[in-house]
Scaffold this active site. Structure first.
Site, PDB file in Angstrom:
ATOM      1  N   SER A  66     -16.708  -7.254 -21.677  1.00 45.45           N
ATOM      2  CA  SER A  66     -17.578  -6.364 -22.448  1.00 45.45           C
ATOM      3  C   SER A  66     -18.696  -5.736 -21.621  1.00 45.45           C
ATOM      4  CB  SER A  66     -18.116  -7.183 -23.629  1.00 45.45           C
ATOM      5  OG  SER A  66     -18.901  -6.411 -24.463  1.00 45.45           O
ATOM      6  N   GLU A 377     -24.578  -5.630 -35.770  1.00 46.66           N
ATOM      7  CA  GLU A 377     -25.585  -6.273 -34.953  1.00 46.66           C
ATOM      8  C   GLU A 377     -26.492  -5.151 -34.446  1.00 46.66           C
ATOM      9  OE1 GLU A 377     -23.796 -10.203 -33.053  1.00 46.66           O
ATOM     10  OE2 GLU A 377     -22.969  -8.431 -32.102  1.00 46.66           O
ATOM     11  N   SER A 507     -28.222 -18.135 -25.518  1.00 47.72           N
ATOM     12  CA  SER A 507     -27.162 -17.125 -25.515  1.00 47.72           C
ATOM     13  C   SER A 507     -25.802 -17.810 -25.551  1.00 47.72           C
ATOM     14  CB  SER A 507     -27.278 -16.269 -24.255  1.00 47.72           C
ATOM     15  OG  SER A 507     -26.053 -15.622 -24.008  1.00 47.72           O
ATOM     16  N   GLY A 508     -24.834 -17.170 -26.201  1.00 48.09           N
ATOM     17  CA  GLY A 508     -23.468 -17.687 -26.188  1.00 48.09           C
ATOM     18  C   GLY A 508     -22.649 -17.066 -25.069  1.00 48.09           C
ATOM     19  N   ARG A 514     -32.472 -16.514 -25.049  1.00 40.65           N
ATOM     20  CA  ARG A 514     -32.992 -15.191 -25.401  1.00 40.65           C
ATOM     21  C   ARG A 514     -34.248 -15.327 -26.258  1.00 40.65           C
ATOM     22  NH1 ARG A 514     -29.236 -11.648 -23.738  1.00 40.65           N
ATOM     23  NH2 ARG A 514     -27.061 -12.218 -24.046  1.00 40.65           N
TER      24      ARG A 514
HETATM   25  P1  NG1 Z   1     -25.397 -13.735 -26.931  1.00 36.20           P
HETATM   26  O1  NG1 Z   1     -25.299 -13.712 -25.445  1.00 36.20           O
HETATM   27  O2  NG1 Z   1     -24.891 -14.980 -27.609  1.00 36.20           O
HETATM   28  O3  NG1 Z   1     -26.763 -13.329 -27.389  1.00 36.20           O
HETATM   29  C1  NG1 Z   1     -24.385 -11.261 -27.083  1.00 36.20           C
HETATM   30  C2  NG1 Z   1     -25.009 -10.447 -28.179  1.00 36.20           C
HETATM   31  C3  NG1 Z   1     -24.260 -10.716 -29.466  1.00 36.20           C
HETATM   32  C4  NG1 Z   1     -22.772 -10.457 -29.326  1.00 36.20           C
HETATM   33  C5  NG1 Z   1     -22.222 -11.136 -28.073  1.00 36.20           C
HETATM   34  C6  NG1 Z   1     -20.816 -10.758 -27.757  1.00 36.20           C
HETATM   35  C7  NG1 Z   1     -27.390  -9.880 -28.448  1.00 36.20           C
HETATM   36  C8  NG1 Z   1     -28.762 -10.365 -28.616  1.00 36.20           C
HETATM   37  N1  NG1 Z   1     -26.418 -10.816 -28.370  1.00 36.20           N
HETATM   38  O4  NG1 Z   1     -24.406 -12.615 -27.476  1.00 36.20           O
HETATM   39  O5  NG1 Z   1     -24.822  -9.947 -30.486  1.00 36.20           O
HETATM   40  O6  NG1 Z   1     -22.507  -9.088 -29.340  1.00 36.20           O
HETATM   41  O7  NG1 Z   1     -23.032 -10.872 -26.926  1.00 36.20           O
HETATM   42  O8  NG1 Z   1     -20.683  -9.576 -27.050  1.00 36.20           O
HETATM   43  O9  NG1 Z   1     -27.172  -8.671 -28.394  1.00 36.20           O
HETATM   44 ZN    ZN Z   2     -18.166  -5.197 -26.035  1.00 37.85          ZN
END
Ligand code: NG1
Ligand code: ZN
EC number: 5.4.2.3
Length: 550
Positions: A66, A377, A507-508, A514
């Site tokens: 992504s 989102e 963060s995932g 974050r």
């Molecule tokens: P993490 O890294 O868990 O915050 C980010 C985005 C999510 C989602 C995922 C997957 C932010 C704050 N977080 O996740 O909304 O889109 O990446 O792409 O934008």
């Molecule tokens: Zn993407």
């Protein structure tokens, strides 16, 4: 069941590269591309098993990271209706990816035994990849995994993530959702777009000036860039797109939806003229944000996922009303949604709004509770979904001769709008067409769209900590439940700011925590974000450079 030479091939050609554990997170596995060979080989096998548990329904696998930097890569599994892999399977994915090579066979045997799977002969897996340099090699690893498992596979080459989701759904609905090809995808979207634009023309409504101008699109040098000429050829003069970051530069580097949203500025190197309408995709084209430079003040204005969600929900609400049907419409957001947007949705649009944890799976799931659920989102990932019963009702009503022409036209219009939407997952191309269609229908330019409400100034920061799992959250991630004392310290900071709000979460997708903050002015939001970042650093085991107060 027997796994033939799955383990042997794995050990020989796709050996485990290191011992650092890897987890199937918010968006699948994501890390340096060089670490993923064995993971992706094994995901080929797992996708075949998933297919078997779904009576041979086709499972999708997308190779992409992504918005991450070019050297990263990742993999996500797509379930039969085009939705994300069922969350209950994330633990299987994590287990299979992490076992030592010598234990792969026994792990797979145990898993299939527990799941009651006895054969993978009728399993079907389709896959695609983005434009990262590591993607072709990883796609070969995936194909080897699927074949070693004895499943049938089809390689769709370069696709955006949402295109693959669409194709999976088409296959599993026997074409009811559309033709299961890239051509079918563009046909469905462009036909709906052209029809909606022509309905407008036929009604001799005002011609929209914005439509005589062009949309400037930053494609993040990603897989979406190559798709725009195909789309353009179908749309002709109905929408003129001028492409920048068209794939000739470095992927996601100082461009793309994530850069624009987080940095709150245009992609580096573009020449924005006040009044022009701009949009940015992310690297796999499942996110989109809009922006422009004010004509009178030359300031940068961002129209993010929240602004898109309110535009879509407002339009759909009016259209539903015109149908005369009592369909309930709801909007789903996360804690990152700007406070002003939530207030606008509740007070002005009067649409019910729900807040869920970050991650599309949560949003999608919640949106299914409504007849028509819009979810976004703030970063620009979102779509709208319509329940089967509502869709059927709309179809039936549109053919009902005893209702007014106006009502049946509204049903027909809504059905075309639904065709324009990729209901499987957020889709930058489909969302772009939806926004463009709605702006045309409202006779709005971007400035008018932006006026719906004013965003509270906000700031996102990242803090590096030793172990980000020490941060745990509750209340849809709006409160930290651990470490002890962190939430009360955040509350104390927030209380000092007018319209202050702040929260933290691990963060995932990155090894960071974050921090989000908003307040009445940009400098206050920045200051609050910094204060909270310092709290995280101190109380959750920060490493590296300490965040500094402005
Ligand atoms: P993490 O890294 O868990 O915050 C980010 C985005 C999510 C989602 C995922 C997957 C932010 C704050 N977080 O996740 O909304 O889109 O990446 O792409 O934008
Ligand atoms: Zn993407």
């Amino acid at each position: 069941m027997e796994f033939g030479d799955v383990q042997e091939t794995g050990e020989k050609n796709f050996p485990k590269q290191d011992e650092t554990p890897i987890q199937y997170g918010t968006a699948g596995f994501r890390t340096k591309g060089s670490r993923l060979n064995h993971v992706i080989y094994r995901m080929g096998v797992l996708a075949a098993i998933r297919s078997a548990t779904k009576s041979g329904a086709t499972i999708g696998v997308m190779i992409t990271a992504s918005h991450n930097p070019e050297e990263d890569n990742g993999v996500k599994l797509v379930d039969p209706m085009g939705e994300m892999l069922g969350p209950e399977w994330e633990k299987y994915a994590t287990e299979v990816a992490n076992v030592p090579g010598s234990k792969l066979d026994v792990t797979l045997q145990e898993l299939t035994k527990n799941l009651g799977v006895t054969s993978l002969q009728s399993s079907r897996v389709v896959f695609a990849r983005d434009t990262r340099p590591s993607s072709p090699v990883l796609a070969a690893a995936l194909e080897a995994g699927i074949k070693a498992a004895g499943a049938q596979c089809q390689n769709f080459g370069l696709l955006t993530t949402p295109q693959l989701h669409y194709i999976v759904r088409c296959i599993n609905t026997n074409g009811q959702y559309g033709k299961p090809t890239e051509e079918g995808y563009f046909e469905k979207l462009s036909e709906a777009f052209v029809k909606l634009r022509n309905i407008r023309k036929a009604k001799k409504m005002k011609t929209l000036e914005v439509y005589n101008t062009c949309l400037y699109l930053d494609a993040a040098n990603g897989v979406g860039a190559g798709k725009i000429p195909i789309l353009q050829s179908k749309l002709g003069d109905l929408l003129k797109i001028s492409l920048v970051n068209d794939g000739s530069g470095k992927l996601n580097h100082e461009c793309g939806a994530d850069f624009v949203k987080v940095q709150q500025k245009p992609p580096t190197g573009v020449n924005m003229v006040p009044g022009q309408r701009w949009a940015s995709f992310d690297g796999d084209a499942d996110r989109i944000v809009y922006y422009f430079m004010g004509v009178t003040d030359n300031r940068f204005y961002l129209l993010d996922g929240d602004k898109i969600a309110t535009l879509v929900a407002g339009y759909l609400k009016d259209l539903v009303q015109e149908t005369g049907l009592s369909l309930n419409l709801g909007l789903v957001q996360t804690a990152y949604a700007n406070g002003s947007s939530t207030r606008y949705i509740t007070d002005q649009l009067k649409v019910p709004v729900a807040c869920v944890p970050t991650g599309v799976k949560h949003l999608h799931h919640k949106a299914q509770e409504f007849d028509i659920g819009v979810y976004f989102e703030a970063n620009g990932h979102g779509t709208a979904i319509v329940s089967n019963s509502s869709y059927n009702l709309l179809q039936k009503t549109s053919q009902n001769t005893s209702i007014s022409d106006h009502q049946s036209e509204a049903c027909d219009l809504l059905l075309s709008v639904i065709d324009l939407i990729n209901q499987t997952v957020g889709d930058a191309i489909s969302d772009m067409l939806l926004v463009e269609m709605i702006l045309a229908a409202q006779d709005w330019d971007v400035e008018q769209w932006n006026k719906a409400y004013t965003d509270l100034p906000n700031r996102q920061l990242k803090v590096k900590v030793k172990d980000r799992s020490v941060i745990q959250t509750t209340d849809a991630e709006r409160k930290a439940s651990s470490p002890v004392g962190l939430q009360s310290a955040i509350d104390e900071s927030v209380a000092k700011y007018t319209h202050g709000r702040s929260f933290v979460r691990p963060s995932g997708t990155e090894d960071i925590v974050r921090v989000y903050a908003e307040a009445d002015t940009q400098s206050a939001a920045d200051k609050l974000a910094n204060e909270v970042a310092v709290l995280v650093y101190k109380m959750a085991g920060g490493i590296g450079e300490k965040p500094k107060l402005h």
